[in-house]
Design a protein around this motif. Sequence first.
Motif, PDB file in Angstrom:
ATOM      1  N   LYS A   1       0.825  -1.203   0.000  1.00 48.59           N
ATOM      2  CA  LYS A   1       0.000   0.000   0.000  1.00 48.59           C
ATOM      3  C   LYS A   1       0.859   1.252   0.000  1.00 48.59           C
ATOM      4  CE  LYS A   1      -3.881   2.195   2.323  1.00 48.59           C
ATOM      5  NZ  LYS A   1      -4.890   2.111   3.410  1.00 48.59           N
ATOM      6  N   ARG A   2       1.910   1.255   0.811  1.00 49.71           N
ATOM      7  CA  ARG A   2       2.792   2.422   0.854  1.00 49.71           C
ATOM      8  C   ARG A   2       3.513   2.618  -0.482  1.00 49.71           C
ATOM      9  NH1 ARG A   2       6.680   1.347   3.988  1.00 49.71           N
ATOM     10  NH2 ARG A   2       6.050  -0.587   5.010  1.00 49.71           N
ATOM     11  N   LEU A   3       3.852   1.511  -1.132  1.00 48.12           N
ATOM     12  CA  LEU A   3       4.497   1.586  -2.444  1.00 48.12           C
ATOM     13  C   LEU A   3       3.527   2.168  -3.473  1.00 48.12           C
ATOM     14  CD1 LEU A   3       6.926   0.948  -4.259  1.00 48.12           C
ATOM     15  CD2 LEU A   3       6.006  -1.352  -4.565  1.00 48.12           C
ATOM     16  N   GLN A   4       2.266   1.717  -3.443  1.00 46.70           N
ATOM     17  CA  GLN A   4       1.260   2.257  -4.352  1.00 46.70           C
ATOM     18  C   GLN A   4       1.068   3.755  -4.136  1.00 46.70           C
ATOM     19  OE1 GLN A   4      -1.967  -0.430  -3.358  1.00 46.70           O
ATOM     20  NE2 GLN A   4      -1.842  -1.419  -5.364  1.00 46.70           N
ATOM     21  N   GLU A   5       1.029   4.177  -2.891  1.00 44.15           N
ATOM     22  CA  GLU A   5       0.854   5.601  -2.580  1.00 44.15           C
ATOM     23  C   GLU A   5       2.012   6.421  -3.125  1.00 44.15           C
ATOM     24  OE1 GLU A   5       0.447   5.471   1.625  1.00 44.15           O
ATOM     25  OE2 GLU A   5      -1.717   5.052   1.587  1.00 44.15           O
ATOM     26  N   ALA A   6       3.221   5.871  -3.034  1.00 40.82           N
ATOM     27  CA  ALA A   6       4.398   6.578  -3.555  1.00 40.82           C
ATOM     28  C   ALA A   6       4.339   6.681  -5.077  1.00 40.82           C
ATOM     29  CB  ALA A   6       5.673   5.849  -3.119  1.00 40.82           C
ATOM     30  N   VAL A   7       3.948   5.587  -5.734  1.00 38.38           N
ATOM     31  CA  VAL A   7       3.831   5.593  -7.194  1.00 38.38           C
ATOM     32  C   VAL A   7       2.793   6.618  -7.643  1.00 38.38           C
ATOM     33  CG1 VAL A   7       3.091   4.227  -9.191  1.00 38.38           C
ATOM     34  CG2 VAL A   7       4.634   3.222  -7.501  1.00 38.38           C
ATOM     35  N   LEU A   8       1.644   6.643  -6.971  1.00 37.56           N
ATOM     36  CA  LEU A   8       0.583   7.596  -7.325  1.00 37.56           C
ATOM     37  C   LEU A   8       1.042   9.030  -7.131  1.00 37.56           C
ATOM     38  CD1 LEU A   8      -2.509   5.752  -5.794  1.00 37.56           C
ATOM     39  CD2 LEU A   8      -2.068   6.160  -8.216  1.00 37.56           C
ATOM     40  N   ALA A   9       1.798   9.285  -6.072  1.00 41.33           N
ATOM     41  CA  ALA A   9       2.293  10.639  -5.811  1.00 41.33           C
ATOM     42  C   ALA A   9       3.231  11.098  -6.925  1.00 41.33           C
ATOM     43  CB  ALA A   9       3.008  10.684  -4.458  1.00 41.33           C
ATOM     44  N   ILE A  10       4.081  10.191  -7.388  1.00 47.42           N
ATOM     45  CA  ILE A  10       5.018  10.523  -8.474  1.00 47.42           C
ATOM     46  C   ILE A  10       4.253  10.782  -9.773  1.00 47.42           C
ATOM     47  CG2 ILE A  10       6.878   9.622  -9.934  1.00 47.42           C
ATOM     48  CD1 ILE A  10       7.870   8.095  -7.417  1.00 47.42           C
ATOM     49  N   LYS A  11       3.290   9.921 -10.064  1.00 45.33           N
ATOM     50  CA  LYS A  11       2.501  10.092 -11.287  1.00 45.33           C
ATOM     51  C   LYS A  11       1.698  11.386 -11.254  1.00 45.33           C
ATOM     52  CE  LYS A  11       1.978   5.177 -12.516  1.00 45.33           C
ATOM     53  NZ  LYS A  11       2.267   5.245 -13.963  1.00 45.33           N
ATOM     54  N   ASP A  12       1.144  11.714 -10.108  1.00 45.42           N
ATOM     55  CA  ASP A  12       0.363  12.943  -9.990  1.00 45.42           C
ATOM     56  C   ASP A  12       1.233  14.177 -10.219  1.00 45.42           C
ATOM     57  OD1 ASP A  12      -1.919  11.528  -9.474  1.00 45.42           O
ATOM     58  OD2 ASP A  12      -1.843  11.786  -7.295  1.00 45.42           O
ATOM     59  N   LYS A  13       2.464  14.122  -9.781  1.00 41.99           N
ATOM     60  CA  LYS A  13       3.350  15.278  -9.877  1.00 41.99           C
ATOM     61  C   LYS A  13       4.033  15.398 -11.230  1.00 41.99           C
ATOM     62  CE  LYS A  13       6.992  17.747  -7.390  1.00 41.99           C
ATOM     63  NZ  LYS A  13       7.847  17.773  -6.172  1.00 41.99           N
ATOM     64  N   TYR A  14       4.434  14.259 -11.791  1.00 40.57           N
ATOM     65  CA  TYR A  14       5.270  14.301 -12.998  1.00 40.57           C
ATOM     66  C   TYR A  14       4.613  13.680 -14.242  1.00 40.57           C
ATOM     67  CZ  TYR A  14       8.903  15.450  -9.605  1.00 40.57           C
ATOM     68  OH  TYR A  14       9.645  16.050  -8.613  1.00 40.57           O
ATOM     69  N   GLY A  15       3.411  13.140 -14.103  1.00 42.48           N
ATOM     70  CA  GLY A  15       2.747  12.530 -15.245  1.00 42.48           C
ATOM     71  C   GLY A  15       2.654  11.018 -15.104  1.00 42.48           C
ATOM     72  N   ARG A  16       1.672  10.436 -15.797  1.00 43.81           N
ATOM     73  CA  ARG A  16       1.399   9.003 -15.621  1.00 43.81           C
ATOM     74  C   ARG A  16       2.496   8.097 -16.157  1.00 43.81           C
ATOM     75  NH1 ARG A  16      -4.743   8.151 -17.522  1.00 43.81           N
ATOM     76  NH2 ARG A  16      -4.132   9.610 -19.158  1.00 43.81           N
ATOM     77  N   ASN A  17       3.362   8.625 -17.027  1.00 43.29           N
ATOM     78  CA  ASN A  17       4.481   7.820 -17.526  1.00 43.29           C
ATOM     79  C   ASN A  17       5.789   8.117 -16.800  1.00 43.29           C
ATOM     80  OD1 ASN A  17       3.349   6.099 -19.465  1.00 43.29           O
ATOM     81  ND2 ASN A  17       3.286   7.722 -21.009  1.00 43.29           N
ATOM     82  N   ALA A  18       5.702   8.855 -15.694  1.00 39.09           N
ATOM     83  CA  ALA A  18       6.918   9.215 -14.960  1.00 39.09           C
ATOM     84  C   ALA A  18       7.563   8.009 -14.295  1.00 39.09           C
ATOM     85  CB  ALA A  18       6.596  10.274 -13.908  1.00 39.09           C
ATOM     86  N   ILE A  19       6.757   7.008 -13.970  1.00 41.93           N
ATOM     87  CA  ILE A  19       7.292   5.792 -13.365  1.00 41.93           C
ATOM     88  C   ILE A  19       6.594   4.598 -13.989  1.00 41.93           C
ATOM     89  CG2 ILE A  19       5.670   5.975 -11.413  1.00 41.93           C
ATOM     90  CD1 ILE A  19       7.863   4.660  -9.678  1.00 41.93           C
ATOM     91  N   LEU A  20       7.368   3.654 -14.481  1.00 35.60           N
ATOM     92  CA  LEU A  20       6.839   2.494 -15.190  1.00 35.60           C
ATOM     93  C   LEU A  20       7.521   1.223 -14.708  1.00 35.60           C
ATOM     94  CD1 LEU A  20       7.009   4.007 -18.795  1.00 35.60           C
ATOM     95  CD2 LEU A  20       4.895   3.615 -17.508  1.00 35.60           C
ATOM     96  N   LYS A  21       6.861   0.099 -14.921  1.00 38.28           N
ATOM     97  CA  LYS A  21       7.497  -1.186 -14.655  1.00 38.28           C
ATOM     98  C   LYS A  21       8.261  -1.626 -15.900  1.00 38.28           C
ATOM     99  CE  LYS A  21       4.474  -2.866 -11.012  1.00 38.28           C
ATOM    100  NZ  LYS A  21       3.649  -3.983 -10.509  1.00 38.28           N
ATOM    101  N   GLY A  22       9.225  -2.512 -15.702  1.00 34.02           N
ATOM    102  CA  GLY A  22      10.054  -2.958 -16.813  1.00 34.02           C
ATOM    103  C   GLY A  22       9.249  -3.523 -17.964  1.00 34.02           C
ATOM    104  N   ARG A  23       8.181  -4.276 -17.654  1.00 37.92           N
ATOM    105  CA  ARG A  23       7.383  -4.881 -18.728  1.00 37.92           C
ATOM    106  C   ARG A  23       6.665  -3.836 -19.574  1.00 37.92           C
ATOM    107  NH1 ARG A  23       4.621  -7.570 -14.344  1.00 37.92           N
ATOM    108  NH2 ARG A  23       2.926  -6.316 -13.476  1.00 37.92           N
ATOM    109  N   ASP A  24       6.444  -2.624 -19.003  1.00 38.30           N
ATOM    110  CA  ASP A  24       5.783  -1.566 -19.767  1.00 38.30           C
ATOM    111  C   ASP A  24       6.666  -1.027 -20.892  1.00 38.30           C
ATOM    112  OD1 ASP A  24       3.681  -1.804 -17.978  1.00 38.30           O
ATOM    113  OD2 ASP A  24       4.436  -0.231 -16.662  1.00 38.30           O
TER     114      ASP A  24
END
Length: 421
Positions: free
Chosen positions: A377-400
């Motif tokens: 849950k904490r990891l998801q919250e961190a990912v969402l915070a990054i996406k909200d600030k820098y855009g939805r492609n700011a952080i991706l998984k390797g398979r993406d």
Amino acid sequence: MKELNCLVIDLKSFYASVECVERGLDPMTVNLVVADPERSQGTLCLAVTPAMKKLGIPNRCRVYEIPSHVEYIMAQPRMKLYLKYAADIYSIYLNYLSKDDIHVYSIDEAFLEVSSYLSLYHMTAKELGQTIMKEILEKTGIQATCGIGTNLYLAKVALDITAKRSDDFIGCLDEKTYQETLWDHRPLTDFWRIGRGIADRLAGVGVTTMGQLAHFDQEKLYHMFGIDAELLIDHAWGRETATISDIKAYTPKSRSLTSGQVLMKDYSFENGKLIVKEMVDMLCLDMARKNLVTDSVTLQVGYSHACHRKPARGTTSLAVETNADTVMVPSVVGLYEKIVDPSFPIRRIHISCNHVILDEYYQQNLFDLDKDFDRNKRLQEAVLAIKDKYGRNAILKGRDLEKEATAKERNRQIGGHKSGE
């Protein structure tokens, strides 16, 4: 006669009209299509201008269906721009009505309950509709159409059938005029909430008009359609008891969260699995953002049209109500491997998270397993915070980043279409 007090306002060929306004063109005279030129000729047109409709070209046609002799402008979809226009037009509605008396039916259509405003403005329902339409046109350049009725159903039918034939883009219906003018109207599919399937079943018993439906044996209708027959009977007579306040007060017994996509080409079994993983990841983040969890996931996978095979479909139950990708991705992938035939190419994928509820699990469960969920849950919250600030492609998984992945492109879309950014 009952008072005309319900309006439905529709923005004429909305996406295409916005593109014309942005170019300084008149959608009533210019041929313009909203479609993605980067896709194939089989891609769906999101909208065509009224000028093209006059040529017999349907609004939701495919590009290859447009006659070769017709010259037109192709505009790439800009969903973010359309949402801005829609928000501006909603603000115009708020100049006249409370939000409690407005039901947004779609991005380009809204129901308005105006009975309590007519004496305030010293207007009839038609005059108020004309006033709102005029302000929309003056402020945005978008031509609106308006249906007016004594209830929500008649207002919608007036919009869909009557207003289209009117020079002032306005149609009015009460129960009497509905029965006098539309009981013999064909086809039945022109009427709100009668689709091809219902119309075909009614035609099978000789019912092809609303007048025939109104006088048909009600017992037989209940046998054919169950409780839904009640709505068909009411609508046949032009009756509707639901109001906007009823719509706003309605709470569904269960909720779901869905995601679907039509792939741009046939995908192999393994590449289809990659897309499923991406889609489940996105759904997990979406649920985490909304503080929701699910207890089961339904997967439907459609094969290439050339295979002539029914889609594979199944549901997997989760061990706990969760939005954790560490639980959901393996479970859905396992379902995919179980139900999908690896020998056929894949073209469509649809995933639904069932029985979605607000997340109370983390506050109640004291088991050791909670540590893993809390970390996720904490990891998801961190990912969402990054996406909200820098855009939805700011952080991706390797398979993406794999060649056949679609997550990066989908992150640039709104409602499956390019945002225009």
